[in-house]
Design a protein around this motif. Structure first.
Motif, mmCIF file in Angstrom:
data_model
loop_
_atom_site.group_PDB
_atom_site.id
_atom_site.type_symbol
_atom_site.label_atom_id
_atom_site.label_comp_id
_atom_site.label_asym_id
_atom_site.label_seq_id
_atom_site.Cartn_x
_atom_site.Cartn_y
_atom_site.Cartn_z
ATOM 1 N N ALA A 2 1.039 -0.988 -0.123
ATOM 2 C CA ALA A 2 -0.020 -0.125 -0.076
ATOM 3 C C ALA A 2 0.928 1.343 -0.076
ATOM 4 O O ALA A 2 1.756 1.314 0.511
ATOM 5 C CB ALA A 2 -0.985 -0.001 1.222
ATOM 6 N N THR A 4 0.241 5.137 0.795
ATOM 7 C CA THR A 4 -0.686 6.089 1.439
ATOM 8 C C THR A 4 -0.205 7.361 2.100
ATOM 9 O O THR A 4 1.201 7.203 2.298
ATOM 10 C CB THR A 4 -1.486 5.152 2.502
ATOM 11 N N TYR A 31 4.894 -2.292 2.861
ATOM 12 C CA TYR A 31 4.783 -3.853 2.145
ATOM 13 C C TYR A 31 4.427 -4.831 3.292
ATOM 14 O O TYR A 31 5.336 -4.875 4.286
ATOM 15 C CB TYR A 31 5.846 -3.828 1.717
ATOM 16 N N ASN A 57 -3.304 3.894 -2.226
ATOM 17 C CA ASN A 57 -3.224 2.735 -3.379
ATOM 18 C C ASN A 57 -2.704 1.406 -2.768
ATOM 19 O O ASN A 57 -1.772 1.226 -2.062
ATOM 20 C CB ASN A 57 -2.026 3.471 -4.457
ATOM 21 N N VAL A 58 -3.851 0.417 -3.091
ATOM 22 C CA VAL A 58 -3.547 -0.820 -2.397
ATOM 23 C C VAL A 58 -3.236 -1.777 -3.585
ATOM 24 O O VAL A 58 -4.016 -1.873 -4.588
ATOM 25 C CB VAL A 58 -4.679 -1.295 -1.576
ATOM 26 N N ASN A 59 -2.201 -2.593 -3.703
ATOM 27 C CA ASN A 59 -1.974 -3.679 -4.686
ATOM 28 C C ASN A 59 -1.357 -4.982 -4.335
ATOM 29 O O ASN A 59 -1.064 -5.013 -3.202
ATOM 30 C CB ASN A 59 -0.645 -3.105 -5.721
ATOM 31 N N TRP A 60 -1.480 -6.095 -4.996
ATOM 32 C CA TRP A 60 -1.063 -7.213 -4.610
ATOM 33 C C TRP A 60 -0.608 -8.098 -6.057
ATOM 34 O O TRP A 60 -0.618 -7.326 -7.062
ATOM 35 C CB TRP A 60 -2.232 -8.107 -3.906
ATOM 36 N N ALA A 61 0.553 -8.924 -5.656
ATOM 37 C CA ALA A 61 1.143 -9.585 -6.710
ATOM 38 C C ALA A 61 0.846 -11.033 -6.759
ATOM 39 O O ALA A 61 0.872 -11.393 -5.424
ATOM 40 C CB ALA A 61 2.660 -9.269 -6.946
#
Length: 64
Positions: A2, A4, A31, A57-61
């Motif tokens: 994320a 922020t 992270y 902003n939240v992301n994942w892989a």
């Protein structure tokens, strides 16, 4: 992961808290390495902005 500029919390599945940065802060990266089993999952994000310039902003892989 994320990015922020203030507080953020991220949960997966059965309300398992994986990111807990609930504080005022300048923009930064948070992270967490969290392994999930193959399949469908649910997620929930809570965010607050203490002052101007709101950003979350939240992301994942997927790791193969």
């Amino acid at each position: 992961m994320a990015i922020t500029d203030d507080g953020i919390r991220v949960w997966v599945d059965d309300d398992q808290l994986i990111i807990n940065q609930w504080q005022g802060q300048t923009a930064g990266l948070v992270y967490r390495n969290h392994a999930l089993r193959y399949g469908t999952h649910t997620g929930r994000v809570a965010y607050f902005d203490a002052a101007a310039n709101a950003m979350a902003n939240v992301n994942w892989a997927v790791k193969k």
